[in-house]
Design an enzyme around this catalytic site. Structure first.
Site, PDB file in Angstrom:
ATOM      1  N   ASP A 113      34.296 -23.034 -11.597  1.00 47.61           N
ATOM      2  CA  ASP A 113      33.178 -23.584 -10.819  1.00 47.61           C
ATOM      3  C   ASP A 113      33.694 -24.087  -9.465  1.00 47.61           C
ATOM      4  O   ASP A 113      33.084 -23.848  -8.421  1.00 47.61           O
ATOM      5  CB  ASP A 113      32.526 -24.719 -11.621  1.00 47.61           C
ATOM      6  CG  ASP A 113      31.329 -25.315 -10.901  1.00 47.61           C
ATOM      7  OD1 ASP A 113      30.516 -24.541 -10.375  1.00 47.61           O
ATOM      8  OD2 ASP A 113      31.220 -26.561 -10.852  1.00 47.61           O
ATOM      9  N   SER A 133      21.479 -20.537  -0.609  1.00 49.11           N
ATOM     10  CA  SER A 133      22.061 -19.329  -0.014  1.00 49.11           C
ATOM     11  C   SER A 133      21.079 -18.153  -0.060  1.00 49.11           C
ATOM     12  O   SER A 133      20.842 -17.483   0.950  1.00 49.11           O
ATOM     13  CB  SER A 133      23.353 -18.952  -0.748  1.00 49.11           C
ATOM     14  OG  SER A 133      23.094 -18.700  -2.119  1.00 49.11           O
TER      15      SER A 133
HETATM   16  O1  SFD Z   1      26.500 -26.117  -5.470  1.00 46.62           O
HETATM   17  C1  SFD Z   1      27.546 -20.799  15.211  1.00 46.62           C
HETATM   18  N1  SFD Z   1      25.026 -24.066  -0.878  1.00 46.62           N
HETATM   19  C2  SFD Z   1      24.584 -23.495  -2.068  1.00 46.62           C
HETATM   20  N2  SFD Z   1      23.698 -22.494  -2.164  1.00 46.62           N
HETATM   21  C3  SFD Z   1      23.511 -21.804  -3.337  1.00 46.62           C
HETATM   22  O2  SFD Z   1      22.694 -20.881  -3.415  1.00 46.62           O
HETATM   23  N3  SFD Z   1      24.258 -22.128  -4.450  1.00 46.62           N
HETATM   24  C4  SFD Z   1      25.173 -23.151  -4.457  1.00 46.62           C
HETATM   25  O3  SFD Z   1      25.902 -23.353  -5.424  1.00 46.62           O
HETATM   26  C5  SFD Z   1      25.210 -23.982  -3.280  1.00 46.62           C
HETATM   27  N4  SFD Z   1      26.090 -25.098  -3.190  1.00 46.62           N
HETATM   28  C6  SFD Z   1      26.874 -25.171  -2.041  1.00 46.62           C
HETATM   29  C7  SFD Z   1      26.293 -24.721  -0.824  1.00 46.62           C
HETATM   30  C8  SFD Z   1      27.039 -24.884   0.353  1.00 46.62           C
HETATM   31  C9  SFD Z   1      28.327 -25.446   0.289  1.00 46.62           C
HETATM   32  C10 SFD Z   1      29.096 -25.642   1.551  1.00 46.62           C
HETATM   33  C11 SFD Z   1      28.897 -25.808  -0.944  1.00 46.62           C
HETATM   34  C12 SFD Z   1      28.172 -25.655  -2.106  1.00 46.62           C
HETATM   35  C13 SFD Z   1      30.284 -26.329  -1.028  1.00 46.62           C
HETATM   36  C14 SFD Z   1      24.143 -23.995   0.289  1.00 46.62           C
HETATM   37  C15 SFD Z   1      24.168 -22.676   1.057  1.00 46.62           C
HETATM   38  O4  SFD Z   1      25.462 -22.297   1.325  1.00 46.62           O
HETATM   39  C16 SFD Z   1      23.350 -22.851   2.349  1.00 46.62           C
HETATM   40  O5  SFD Z   1      22.058 -23.241   1.966  1.00 46.62           O
HETATM   41  C17 SFD Z   1      23.255 -21.584   3.222  1.00 46.62           C
HETATM   42  O6  SFD Z   1      24.523 -21.062   3.489  1.00 46.62           O
HETATM   43  C18 SFD Z   1      22.533 -21.879   4.538  1.00 46.62           C
HETATM   44  O7  SFD Z   1      22.513 -20.710   5.316  1.00 46.62           O
HETATM   45  P1  SFD Z   1      22.499 -20.754   6.964  1.00 46.62           P
HETATM   46  O8  SFD Z   1      22.598 -19.343   7.444  1.00 46.62           O
HETATM   47  O9  SFD Z   1      21.399 -21.600   7.409  1.00 46.62           O
HETATM   48  O10 SFD Z   1      23.862 -21.540   7.333  1.00 46.62           O
HETATM   49  P2  SFD Z   1      25.377 -21.005   7.215  1.00 46.62           P
HETATM   50  O11 SFD Z   1      25.520 -20.045   6.091  1.00 46.62           O
HETATM   51  O12 SFD Z   1      26.254 -22.203   7.163  1.00 46.62           O
HETATM   52  O13 SFD Z   1      25.616 -20.221   8.596  1.00 46.62           O
HETATM   53  C19 SFD Z   1      25.681 -20.877   9.840  1.00 46.62           C
HETATM   54  C20 SFD Z   1      26.294 -19.901  10.830  1.00 46.62           C
HETATM   55  O14 SFD Z   1      26.198 -20.382  12.159  1.00 46.62           O
HETATM   56  C21 SFD Z   1      27.443 -20.195  12.828  1.00 46.62           C
HETATM   57  N5  SFD Z   1      27.463 -21.167  13.916  1.00 46.62           N
HETATM   58  N6  SFD Z   1      27.641 -19.565  15.774  1.00 46.62           N
HETATM   59  C22 SFD Z   1      27.689 -19.486  17.127  1.00 46.62           C
HETATM   60  N7  SFD Z   1      27.632 -20.595  17.923  1.00 46.62           N
HETATM   61  C23 SFD Z   1      27.529 -21.858  17.399  1.00 46.62           C
HETATM   62  N8  SFD Z   1      27.447 -22.928  18.213  1.00 46.62           N
HETATM   63  C24 SFD Z   1      27.490 -21.984  15.974  1.00 46.62           C
HETATM   64  N9  SFD Z   1      27.392 -23.040  15.115  1.00 46.62           N
HETATM   65  C25 SFD Z   1      27.369 -22.512  13.868  1.00 46.62           C
HETATM   66  C26 SFD Z   1      28.477 -20.389  11.724  1.00 46.62           C
HETATM   67  O15 SFD Z   1      29.728 -19.849  12.045  1.00 46.62           O
HETATM   68  C27 SFD Z   1      27.788 -19.634  10.590  1.00 46.62           C
HETATM   69  O16 SFD Z   1      28.017 -18.252  10.701  1.00 46.62           O
HETATM   70  S1  SFD Z   1      25.866 -26.427  -4.208  1.00 46.62           S
HETATM   71  O17 SFD Z   1      26.465 -27.578  -3.590  1.00 46.62           O
HETATM   72  O18 SFD Z   1      24.454 -26.589  -4.360  1.00 46.62           O
END
Ligand code: SFD
Ligand code: AMP
Length: 629
Positions: free
Chosen positions: A356, A440
């Site tokens: 996990d 996600s």
């Molecule tokens: O267990 C620039 N999330 C979980 N989702 C699930 O479905 N299951 C889980 O188990 C989840 N859990 C979890 C989760 C996240 C994390 C960190 C952990 C555990 C440890 C949540 C999801 O990951 C989340 O909801 C999605 O990823 C959100 O998607 P999005 O696309 O809104 O965000 P992103 O994937 O972080 O992407 C952001 C992008 O932007 C870029 N970026 N690019 C250019 N210029 C800038 N200035 C920028 N700033 C940011 C980034 O590089 C990235 O590509 S649990 O905890 O619940």
């Protein structure tokens, strides 16, 4: 302007511009490529990092937290909407939540087709962690999804491209419409101007706006990724878009110090959390839930109320709080039918417990190993983290976007799906608000929805926007000012970090975090704040805004840090203003207004805000919560 002029200006023209390379952006790229091909349009993705491992899913995940199972007849749309609405204490857009929920299963099926291993039972059905969550072997989740997005872009030939390691700084605006973005390369001496017909912002959430609990040798550890630095909120605010739920920060409960998620333990292993005396506070404190009806009676208990009950224990000195992993595992072993297989069951559970974390928060596994934790024998400490801004989990902040025509009531729909209140600017994932619990899979799905809208917009408007040379030059100078400032004053002092003529980004971040922590209800204040505290915080934030023009960078990497902190500062301001506006406590466990300690029916509304680019004034707006489910 010697340094500024040494950066080449690169102009990229495209029809659909997708900002970010995370889950929502990958979904957007995948869908946009499909529709763009039909309409002869071009698509461009820009990420500050490398899409294979960028954003929140960089380390992988061990569950997909939104799978509705509509076709299997397991659940209905309205049940999902009700679940989300209750979890957010009544504040969510039913139309947006339902729109994502009705399409999310097909995205999950695509992930599986692309190679993501999803756990199956002996009947070939997905193994559920909880009602809406399914288990995956997700270490390579992001790589798999990014590969599919890149492949879809490749199908467009020259009309599909992606740029990695380009940091997006600002929106490009013309006559109230968003026509692109500026950015700079982290690796090359290049300033980028992206000109587009429609723009999708999917730049993630915001971390390190509040002082983290991990400081000193632990600095940089956080639950949500530190590279999500408020770019989405900044981008949409700066474009003049209306924002929603900027007060709803998310304070997750996590395994202490390494931030391992708790979902699998609570839901899959059916573990209990207790105080130091072994008391299950969800039982012993259940009367407290009566104060927060109707949401206090909802099943499951909303995330913030679960936190609240835990915090009451801590406030009474009954900590540490423990996840009783040992008892949970023992219970499953005891319940296994055949005593002969008990040993095998125990081994399997041990492996699942470690995986996990190895699949999504490797540092938690390292902390367990280095502190001799055996989850089957030793309970583990859990605690509330610092606040995060994340529209896709159990928070809600982001842009106020148009809902789908067939579901949205009046006031929730003004054209293309997921378009913000700014023409041509779309938002998805953490960037869009009031549609929590997309996680996600839902973020990817919302990216697809936004992309379909953005392609339609590009087809309907069919323009090739342009921008004046002088505007480009000004934006370029603004972007590189921190490099110029450093160069001009660097010899004034011996220590590059201490100089009266400028401020380095790390110092700037520490100051911002101190203000937010101490005045806006951070972890050190047990998440409590009030009008006088918020106003004092705003007073100090005003100085920060003034000082932000003195940010200085030694190199391009530090330049990125400067801009990340400008983005964070805007996230902070919109948060303080909105908490101040909402005169009640609606999410105890996330934050408490000590001057308004109760929830009020008259505040069952969206608290929206807007920054007006013309007069640079903020506007606070109440919007109706319309119950559809
Ligand atoms: O267990 C620039 N999330 C979980 N989702 C699930 O479905 N299951 C889980 O188990 C989840 N859990 C979890 C989760 C996240 C994390 C960190 C952990 C555990 C440890 C949540 C999801 O990951 C989340 O909801 C999605 O990823 C959100 O998607 P999005 O696309 O809104 O965000 P992103 O994937 O972080 O992407 C952001 C992008 O932007 C870029 N970026 N690019 C250019 N210029 C800038 N200035 C920028 N700033 C940011 C980034 O590089 C990235 O590509 S649990 O905890 O619940
Ligand atoms: P987390 O690991 O806390 O991010 O949670 C993963 C998923 O499980 C999310 O969908 C949460 O809303 C849900 N979840 C976590 N803990 C609980 C709990 N105690 N009761 C109900 N749902 C939970």
């Amino acid at each position: 302007m010697e340094i500024t002029n040494s950066y080449e200006t690169v102009i990229v023209r495209t029809d659909i511009l997708i900002l970010g390379g995370g889950m929502a952006a990958c979904g957007a790229a995948f869908e946009a490529a499909h529709w763009a091909k039909k309409h002869n349009k071009s698509v461009t993705v820009v990420d500050k990092a490398a899409m294979d491992r960028s954003g929140a899913v960089a380390m992988g995940l061990s569950a997909i937290n939104q799978y509705v199972g509509l076709k299997d007849g397991d659940n209905t749309l309205s049940e999902y909407v009700q679940y989300v609405k209750n979890d957010l204490m009544g504040i969510a857009r039913d139309d947006l939540v339902a729109n994502i929920a009705r399409h999310v299963d097909s995205s999950v099926h695509l992930f599986e087709k692309w190679g993501l291993p999803i756990w199956k039972d002996e009947n070939g059905k997905y193994v559920h962690e909880g009602r809406w969550q399914i288990m995956i072997n997700g270490e390579s989740y992001k790589t798999i999804v990014a590969e599919a997005a890149k492949k879809a872009l490749a199908e467009l030939g020259d009309d599909g491209q992606y740029f990695e390691r380009i940091f997006i700084t600002q929106p490009l605006m013309k006559d109230g419409r968003c026509i692109g973005a500026t950015g700079f390369s982290i690796r090359e001496k290049k300033f980028y101007v992206f000109l587009a017909n429609s723009v999708i912002t999917a730049l993630g959430g915001a971390v390190h706006v509040f002082k983290p609990k991990s400081v000193g040798e632990g600095l940089g550890r956080s639950w949500y990724p530190p590279f999500n630095s408020g770019a989405s909120t900044y981008f949409t605010l700066k474009a003049g878009a209306e924002m929603t739920c900027q007060e709803i920060r998310f304070v997750p409960v996590r395994f202490k110090d390494a931030y391992g998620p708790v979902g699998a333990w609570f839901l899959l292993f059916k573990s209990k959390a207790t105080n130091a005396l072994g008391e299950d506070y969800m039982e012993t404190r259940k009367d407290e839930l009566q104060k927060w009806l109707p949401y206090g009676a909802a099943k499951p208990t909303p995330a913030n109320l679960r936190n609240h009950l835990m915090m009451l224990e801590v406030n009474e000195g009954k900590g540490p709080i423990y996840m009783r992993t040992d008892e949970a595992i023992q219970k499953i072993v005891d319940e296994s039918e055949d005593p002969k297989t008990a040993k095998r069951t125990l081994k399997k559970l041990e492996a699942e417990a470690w995986e996990d974390f190895l699949d999504m928060t490797v540092s938690q596994a390292l902390l367990w190993a280095s502190t001799n934790v055996k989850p089957e024998e030793t309970p583990s400490e859990i605690s509330a983290c610092e606040p995060y801004f994340i529209g896709s989990h159990s928070g809600g902040n982001g842009a106020w976007v148009s809902g789908p025509e067939d579901l949205s009531p009046e006031g929730y729909h003004w054209g293309y799906p997921n378009m913000t209140t700014v023409k041509g600017l779309f938002a998805a994932g953490d960037a869009s608000g009031a549609s929590s619990h997309k996680f996600s899979s839902g973020s990817f799905t919302e990216g697809r929805i936004a992309a379909k809208g953005a392609v339609s917009f590009a087809v309907d408007t069919n323009e090739k926007p342009d921008i004046d040379e002088a505007v480009i030059q000004q934006l370029k100078e603004d972007t590189f000012r921190p490099l110029e400032l450093y160069n001009e004053h660097k010899d004034y002092a011996n220590d590059p970090n201490i100089n009266p003529n400028f401020i380095k980004p790390q110092m700037f971040m520490f100051r911002l975090q101190k203000i937010m922590d101490e005045y806006a209800g951070g972890a050190s204040q047990a998440f409590k704040t009030s009008k006088p505290m918020l106003e004092r915080g705003m007073h100090f934030l005003d100085f920060m805004k003034e000082d932000s023009s003195k940010l200085a960078a030694e190199d391009t990497h530090e330049l990125m840090r400067c801009w990340e902190n400008i983005h964070r500062m805007w996230q902070a301001e919109s948060h303080i203003r909105t908490i101040l506006f909402r005169e009640e406590t609606r999410w105890p466990g996330y934050y408490f207004r000590t001057d308004f300690p109760e929830m009020k029916e008259e505040w069952k509304v969206f608290a929206n805000c807007k920054w007006n680019p013309e007069d640079e004034e903020w506007e606070m707006i109440k919007r109706e919560v319309i119950d559809l489910a």
